[in-house]
Write an enzyme that holds these catalytic residues in place. Sequence first.
Site, PDB file in Angstrom:
ATOM      1  N   LEU A 139      13.046  47.322 -16.536  1.00  0.00           N
ATOM      2  CA  LEU A 139      13.435  47.043 -18.000  1.00  0.00           C
ATOM      3  C   LEU A 139      15.158  47.025 -18.009  1.00  0.00           C
ATOM      4  O   LEU A 139      15.398  46.966 -19.105  1.00  0.00           O
ATOM      5  CB  LEU A 139      12.865  48.426 -18.720  1.00  0.00           C
ATOM      6  CG  LEU A 139      11.676  48.784 -18.974  1.00  0.00           C
ATOM      7  CD1 LEU A 139      11.448  49.851 -19.935  1.00  0.00           C
ATOM      8  CD2 LEU A 139      10.986  47.416 -19.871  1.00  0.00           C
ATOM      9  N   GLY A 140      15.784  47.194 -16.792  1.00  0.00           N
ATOM     10  CA  GLY A 140      17.175  46.857 -17.020  1.00  0.00           C
ATOM     11  C   GLY A 140      17.912  47.818 -17.873  1.00  0.00           C
ATOM     12  O   GLY A 140      17.711  48.915 -17.797  1.00  0.00           O
ATOM     13  N   CYS A 141      18.731  47.001 -18.731  1.00  0.00           N
ATOM     14  CA  CYS A 141      19.752  47.960 -19.518  1.00  0.00           C
ATOM     15  C   CYS A 141      18.906  48.528 -20.611  1.00  0.00           C
ATOM     16  O   CYS A 141      19.387  49.517 -21.165  1.00  0.00           O
ATOM     17  CB  CYS A 141      20.855  46.921 -20.061  1.00  0.00           C
ATOM     18  SG  CYS A 141      21.852  46.288 -18.782  1.00  0.00           S
ATOM     19  N   ALA A 142      17.727  47.981 -20.972  1.00  0.00           N
ATOM     20  CA  ALA A 142      17.120  48.581 -21.931  1.00  0.00           C
ATOM     21  C   ALA A 142      16.065  49.954 -21.502  1.00  0.00           C
ATOM     22  O   ALA A 142      15.697  50.771 -22.284  1.00  0.00           O
ATOM     23  CB  ALA A 142      15.792  47.741 -22.582  1.00  0.00           C
ATOM     24  N   GLY A 143      16.087  50.430 -20.210  1.00  0.00           N
ATOM     25  CA  GLY A 143      15.533  51.203 -19.628  1.00  0.00           C
ATOM     26  C   GLY A 143      15.785  52.599 -20.170  1.00  0.00           C
ATOM     27  O   GLY A 143      14.961  53.683 -20.299  1.00  0.00           O
TER      28      GLY A 143
END
Length: 348
Positions: A139-143
Site C-alpha cells: 500500500l506504500g504511502c497509504a499504508g
Amino acid sequence: MRNPKVLAIGTAVPGHSLSQAEIKEFAASLFRSQLMQIDRLLPVFDNGCIKKRHIAKPLAWYGEKHSFTQANEQYVAEALKLAKAAAQEAIEWAGISPEKIGMVVFVSSTGIATPTLDARLIQDLGLSPYTSRVPIWGLGCAGGVSGLARAAELYGGGNYEAVLMISVELCSLTFQRDDFSKSNLVGTSIFADGAAAVVLSSDGEGPEIIGSCSMLFPDTEDMMGWDLIDSGFKVRFSGDIPSIIRNNLPDLLKQACQHWGVDPNEIVHYVVHPGGAKVLAAYADSLGIPDHCLQQGYEVLSANGNMSSCSVLFVLNEFLHDVPPSGDYGVMLALGPGFSSEQVLFRW
C-alpha cells in the site's frame, strides 16, 4: 462494535542521519554522467522542504551495486530492529502488558519476508504465541492510514484487549544504482527510512478512531508503485499526483463525511501524509486547510523526509503532543499505489 483509542505511538529511525545537501551532492555525482538534464532537475533537492533524512546504511553503501537478495537481507535485519524499537516504545507509553495485545497488524512495502516480520516481532516483544497476525503489503504511502483503519476495525469486531499496529519502511534500500530516470532522481530527493507503532484499545485515553473510507481511482495502476527488476524494486510514480489531489480530494472528503454522517465543516484537525512539499500544498489548496493545521506535516517532512507508510504516524505523534484534546473531529489522509486514497475519522 467498540471504537478503539490510540493509547500510544512509538517511532524509530536508523542511526545514519544525513543533511539534504549531502544527499544532493551524492546523487549529483552518480547521475551527472548519465542524466543530461541533471542540473535542471537537481533543484528538486532544494525545494522539497527537507533538511535531513535517516537511512539504514552509510552513504557509500548506496554507491555500490547490490543484488535484490543483498538489499532484501539488509531490509529484514534493519526492519526488525526499527520495528521492535518503535513497538517497545509504544507498549511502554501505553502502560500495558505485552500479553494483553491480541493482534499485530504489520505494514510494509519496501522488502519481502516469509514468514512476515511480525512472526519474529511477536516473539521478540514478549507477546502471546496466540497473537493473531495481519500482514499488509504493497500500500506504500497509504499504508499507515489503511493499517490503522484495519487495526481499528479488527479491534472493534474482535475480542482483544489491545491491538498493535506496526509500520516499517526502508525506502533507501530500494535505491537502484543504475536507474538514471527522472523518477529515481526525484525518489532519491525525498525518500527515507523509519518505523512507527500504535497501540489501540478502548481502555485508556487518546483519540478515538470512529471510521474509515477507502477509494480506488480506476485505471491508475501506473501512477505509483514498484516495477520488479533483477536488482529489486524500481520506483514508479507520476508527476501528476499533486494535480490529482487538487482535483479530487474535496469530493473524496465530502463522500467520506457522508459515509460517516459528519458535516465536512465539523472537521477541525487534519493529519496528512507529508509525501512532499507539493503534496502538502495540494492538500492545503484543495481543502482550504490553514497553514497551522499542516504544521506537524511540514516538521516531519523537514526532519525525516518521506518514510512512506510511517510518515503519517510520525505526524500523528507530533499532533498529539502539540494539540490538546477538545472533542473535535479530525481526519487522517494518505494517498498511495492503486492509485488510492485512505481516510480515517477520529475524535480528539
